[in-house]
Design a protein around this motif. Sequence first.
Motif, PDB file in Angstrom:
ATOM      1  N   ALA A 169       0.837  -1.198   0.000  1.00  0.00           N
ATOM      2  CA  ALA A 169       0.000   0.000   0.000  1.00  0.00           C
ATOM      3  C   ALA A 169       0.871   1.246   0.000  1.00  0.00           C
ATOM      4  N   VAL A 170       1.999   1.184   0.710  1.00  0.00           N
ATOM      5  CA  VAL A 170       2.918   2.316   0.730  1.00  0.00           C
ATOM      6  C   VAL A 170       3.463   2.571  -0.671  1.00  0.00           C
ATOM      7  N   ARG A 171       3.813   1.486  -1.366  1.00  0.00           N
ATOM      8  CA  ARG A 171       4.377   1.646  -2.707  1.00  0.00           C
ATOM      9  C   ARG A 171       3.355   2.274  -3.652  1.00  0.00           C
ATOM     10  N   ARG A 172       2.087   1.856  -3.505  1.00  0.00           N
ATOM     11  CA  ARG A 172       1.034   2.425  -4.336  1.00  0.00           C
ATOM     12  C   ARG A 172       0.864   3.899  -4.034  1.00  0.00           C
ATOM     13  N   ALA A 173       0.779   4.196  -2.719  1.00  0.00           N
ATOM     14  CA  ALA A 173       0.575   5.592  -2.313  1.00  0.00           C
ATOM     15  C   ALA A 173       1.738   6.450  -2.808  1.00  0.00           C
ATOM     16  N   TYR A 174       2.945   5.898  -2.751  1.00  0.00           N
ATOM     17  CA  TYR A 174       4.124   6.645  -3.201  1.00  0.00           C
ATOM     18  C   TYR A 174       4.006   6.986  -4.678  1.00  0.00           C
ATOM     19  N   GLN A 175       3.588   6.001  -5.480  1.00  0.00           N
ATOM     20  CA  GLN A 175       3.432   6.251  -6.914  1.00  0.00           C
ATOM     21  C   GLN A 175       2.396   7.324  -7.182  1.00  0.00           C
ATOM     22  N   ALA A 176       1.281   7.242  -6.450  1.00  0.00           N
ATOM     23  CA  ALA A 176       0.209   8.208  -6.674  1.00  0.00           C
ATOM     24  C   ALA A 176       0.682   9.615  -6.340  1.00  0.00           C
ATOM     25  N   ARG A 177       1.466   9.718  -5.295  1.00  0.00           N
ATOM     26  CA  ARG A 177       1.906  11.027  -4.852  1.00  0.00           C
ATOM     27  C   ARG A 177       3.061  11.597  -5.658  1.00  0.00           C
ATOM     28  N   TYR A 178       4.045  10.773  -5.958  1.00  0.00           N
ATOM     29  CA  TYR A 178       5.295  11.306  -6.509  1.00  0.00           C
ATOM     30  C   TYR A 178       5.560  10.914  -7.950  1.00  0.00           C
ATOM     31  N   LYS A 179       4.663  10.184  -8.565  1.00  0.00           N
ATOM     32  CA  LYS A 179       4.802   9.788  -9.967  1.00  0.00           C
ATOM     33  C   LYS A 179       6.098   9.050 -10.264  1.00  0.00           C
ATOM     34  N   HIS A 180       6.611   8.405  -9.264  1.00  0.00           N
ATOM     35  CA  HIS A 180       7.763   7.526  -9.451  1.00  0.00           C
ATOM     36  C   HIS A 180       7.499   6.336  -8.559  1.00  0.00           C
ATOM     37  N   LEU A 208      13.832  -7.679 -11.511  1.00  0.00           N
ATOM     38  CA  LEU A 208      12.747  -7.552 -12.491  1.00  0.00           C
ATOM     39  C   LEU A 208      11.428  -8.017 -11.905  1.00  0.00           C
ATOM     40  N   VAL A 209      11.496  -9.103 -11.166  1.00  0.00           N
ATOM     41  CA  VAL A 209      10.272  -9.700 -10.656  1.00  0.00           C
ATOM     42  C   VAL A 209       9.722  -8.923  -9.455  1.00  0.00           C
ATOM     43  N   SER A 210      10.600  -8.151  -8.771  1.00  0.00           N
ATOM     44  CA  SER A 210      10.164  -7.384  -7.602  1.00  0.00           C
ATOM     45  C   SER A 210       9.687  -5.987  -7.960  1.00  0.00           C
ATOM     46  N   ALA A 211       9.818  -5.605  -9.218  1.00  0.00           N
ATOM     47  CA  ALA A 211       9.530  -4.226  -9.593  1.00  0.00           C
ATOM     48  C   ALA A 211       8.048  -3.926  -9.526  1.00  0.00           C
ATOM     49  N   TYR A 212       7.737  -2.706  -9.112  1.00  0.00           N
ATOM     50  CA  TYR A 212       6.360  -2.231  -9.137  1.00  0.00           C
ATOM     51  C   TYR A 212       6.435  -0.866  -9.806  1.00  0.00           C
ATOM     52  N   ARG A 213       6.516  -0.929 -11.146  1.00  0.00           N
ATOM     53  CA  ARG A 213       6.847   0.271 -11.896  1.00  0.00           C
ATOM     54  C   ARG A 213       5.709   1.277 -11.921  1.00  0.00           C
ATOM     55  N   TYR A 214       6.090   2.542 -11.898  1.00  0.00           N
ATOM     56  CA  TYR A 214       5.128   3.610 -12.073  1.00  0.00           C
ATOM     57  C   TYR A 214       4.536   3.457 -13.468  1.00  0.00           C
ATOM     58  N   GLU A 215       3.214   3.644 -13.606  1.00  0.00           N
ATOM     59  CA  GLU A 215       2.623   3.395 -14.921  1.00  0.00           C
ATOM     60  C   GLU A 215       2.089   4.646 -15.580  1.00  0.00           C
ATOM     61  N   GLY A 216       2.339   5.809 -14.990  1.00  0.00           N
ATOM     62  CA  GLY A 216       1.839   7.035 -15.593  1.00  0.00           C
ATOM     63  C   GLY A 216       2.699   7.459 -16.768  1.00  0.00           C
ATOM     64  N   PRO A 217       2.230   8.460 -17.505  1.00  0.00           N
ATOM     65  CA  PRO A 217       2.934   8.877 -18.716  1.00  0.00           C
ATOM     66  C   PRO A 217       4.086   9.847 -18.461  1.00  0.00           C
ATOM     67  N   LYS A 218       4.187  10.353 -17.212  1.00  0.00           N
ATOM     68  CA  LYS A 218       5.158  11.420 -16.956  1.00  0.00           C
ATOM     69  C   LYS A 218       6.585  10.938 -17.155  1.00  0.00           C
ATOM     70  N   VAL A 219       7.328  11.639 -17.996  1.00  0.00           N
ATOM     71  CA  VAL A 219       8.712  11.267 -18.275  1.00  0.00           C
ATOM     72  C   VAL A 219       9.570  12.520 -18.253  1.00  0.00           C
ATOM     73  N   LYS A 220      10.721  12.452 -17.573  1.00  0.00           N
ATOM     74  CA  LYS A 220      11.627  13.615 -17.555  1.00  0.00           C
ATOM     75  C   LYS A 220      12.682  13.404 -18.624  1.00  0.00           C
ATOM     76  N   GLU A 221      12.673  14.284 -19.626  1.00  0.00           N
ATOM     77  CA  GLU A 221      13.595  14.083 -20.742  1.00  0.00           C
ATOM     78  C   GLU A 221      15.044  14.151 -20.298  1.00  0.00           C
TER      79      GLU A 221
END
Lengths: 387, 335
Positions: A192-203, B175-188
């Motif tokens: 849940a922390v990881r999700r919240a972090y993504q929502a807040r900081y876009k990383h 790779l298997v532990s990653a929980y990647r951000y899925e939004g479109p925001k990218v810093k060039e």
Amino acid sequence: MATLIAPDHPSAVEDAEALQKACKGICIDILQLDHAIIQKTLLNNEKDLIKKLSEKWLKRGSLETQRENSPKQMATIDVPHQVSFLEDAEALRKACQGWGTDEKAIISVLGHRNAAQRKQIRLAYEELYQEDLIKRLESELSGDFEKAVYRWVLDPADRDAVLANVAIKKISPDHHVVIEISCTRSPEELLAVRRAYQARYKHSLEEDVAAHTKGDIRKLLVALVSAFRYDGEEINTRLANSEANILHDAIKDKAFNHEEVVRILSTRSKMQLMATFNRYRDDQGTTITKKLLGESGDEFLVALRTAVRCFNDPKKYFEKVLRNSIKGIGTDEDALTRVIVTRAEKDLKEIKDLYHKRNSMPLEQVVAKDTSGDYKAFLLTLLGKED
Amino acid sequence: MAPFLLIALLLVYLFTLNSFKAKKMGHPAEVEVLSKALSGIGVDEKSLVSILTKSHHEHKRSIRRGCSQFFFEDERQFERWNDDAIKTLKGEFKRFKDAVVLSLMHPWERDARLLKKALKKGPQQYGVIVEIACTRSSEQLLGARKAYHSLFERSIEEDLAAHIKGSERKLLVALVSAYRYEGPKVKEDTAKSEAKALLNAIKNADKRRLIEDEEVIRILTTRSKPHLKEVYEQYKKISGKSITEDFEAELFLKETIECLCTPHTYFTKVFDTALRVDANEDAKKALTRLITTQEAGNFKGVSAKFAHKIEERVKGAYKDVLLGVLARGEMNGQV
């Protein structure tokens, strides 16, 4: 300069009907109610309707409290049996209006509400006044008090995300905060922390941790933060034995950054790790944490030790953090706030007892001596002091 | 009168002799049908049914005599099935069943089981781990990790870390532990500097293996997919080549990049390998895996490209499944 938005041709009868309709049933969905009607009702002091609304909110509040009524014996906050989110939101609004702020009112409301209730209060506040309670509090309060209230009002997962981000972005990152969060939260909580972090900081959390650290400490932290441990009770004793040996060999050769050490600590389930540590202690005659004591300059070793202590006995760990934050000259308010705010609804009572045993003084006494003003009052409320 | 009768009898005799000879050698047409039905990917059930219903003992014997790739003459004078052929056939018949089971399975369970199998089989199958970890969305990968807990009472990263000993361990666990951000925001700017970092790593590849380079691992295993696509573009700008070309030497890294940045290329490659005449079992299994786990939309253009090969090499009910999935992909691109 009124801000009320009222319809052009108000009909008292229609409004009353609308409110009656909205109040039917067990709960009202406050989102269904027209803002204008509510404001008008409150302004015109239509006591009957307010009472009915309050009653419905009350019922909803007590439903919430019932659901939350798991045996939280070890929590310190004192939550009343019946809660009206509407009244709470009103009280907070009143506390923030006009010149100055009624900090006592804020403490007396927020300091006695659990996470689910605080969330409902935020929603009610948003509906009633079209503004974010948190933003309002941020602008009204200041200093350590503001930081503490801000962290307290957030959802636990969101709060941890903020704590992690603050720790990472420091010029000299606070590794121990990241470790604390990854090792003392349950697998689902960490998710849940990881999700919240993504929502807040876009990383992603691991992205930022990796980008702000290097070398061995990066390997450890990224692995700890990315783990989604199995949370079952099963233990494999043969495995505990062999991994205790691996740890022993690594420690003996002072190869603390050995891949296997990171692997074991960052992937095994908590139960399995406890079994491994116990096995280590049985075999070596001394705890693994003692063996990990070294030069404090070796940040990797310190991080490793922190992780192990968090797994082994989180309450003891938190007691030490508290003790270190208030002993001596000066106080580490960040650490003090962090521990009290994050543990008040979990196991702060036990931590308090541990503190008392260890230091022959109750924690409240030392906090009262070392802090002042509203900050002090808030902390003491969270520690369970009666008003 | 009598000579005519004799000639007639002679002619009849010769006829029957000829037809006997033909029977002994097996009807060439049916032998060909059988060979075709049992070679390639999947089996042509319809043709097999028509052959099987010929219950005549002699007929079957002649078929056996005609199919030397499936039968051989045993020393005790009977036509015996080739054991290898039976094994191959088992695999081919199983293909449709696997497709059915896999496609009905919950995606989480599917991925968890595929990961476990790949780990068990060893290094030649670790590419499957890369494929799954990189082509699933963040939530899907998380789901697979949860299902893994339920099915195997361990975490996937635990098992991977404990069983993989080589240098690819770091990459695969991350790779298997990653929980990647899925939004479109990218810093060039960040993408530019990370492309440079990758180029740097390539330049020093003789001093330090790419798969052991900290920065390479960090970038590939934590950054979001849109970000990595930007890094891919930036890399092309500064080096003139694509990352996949330069990373050719490290197979797992190359596949990681392909799956994350240019998945279509990866899928086309898998199809190509699977439909070759000399494709091995793993390559064919990859086909089933792809068509049951990927969004149909990822295969746009594949059916046109491989139509001829599919027609040639794939048979029966399995072929129907394959064509069906590809057709859906052409239609609307969503499962």
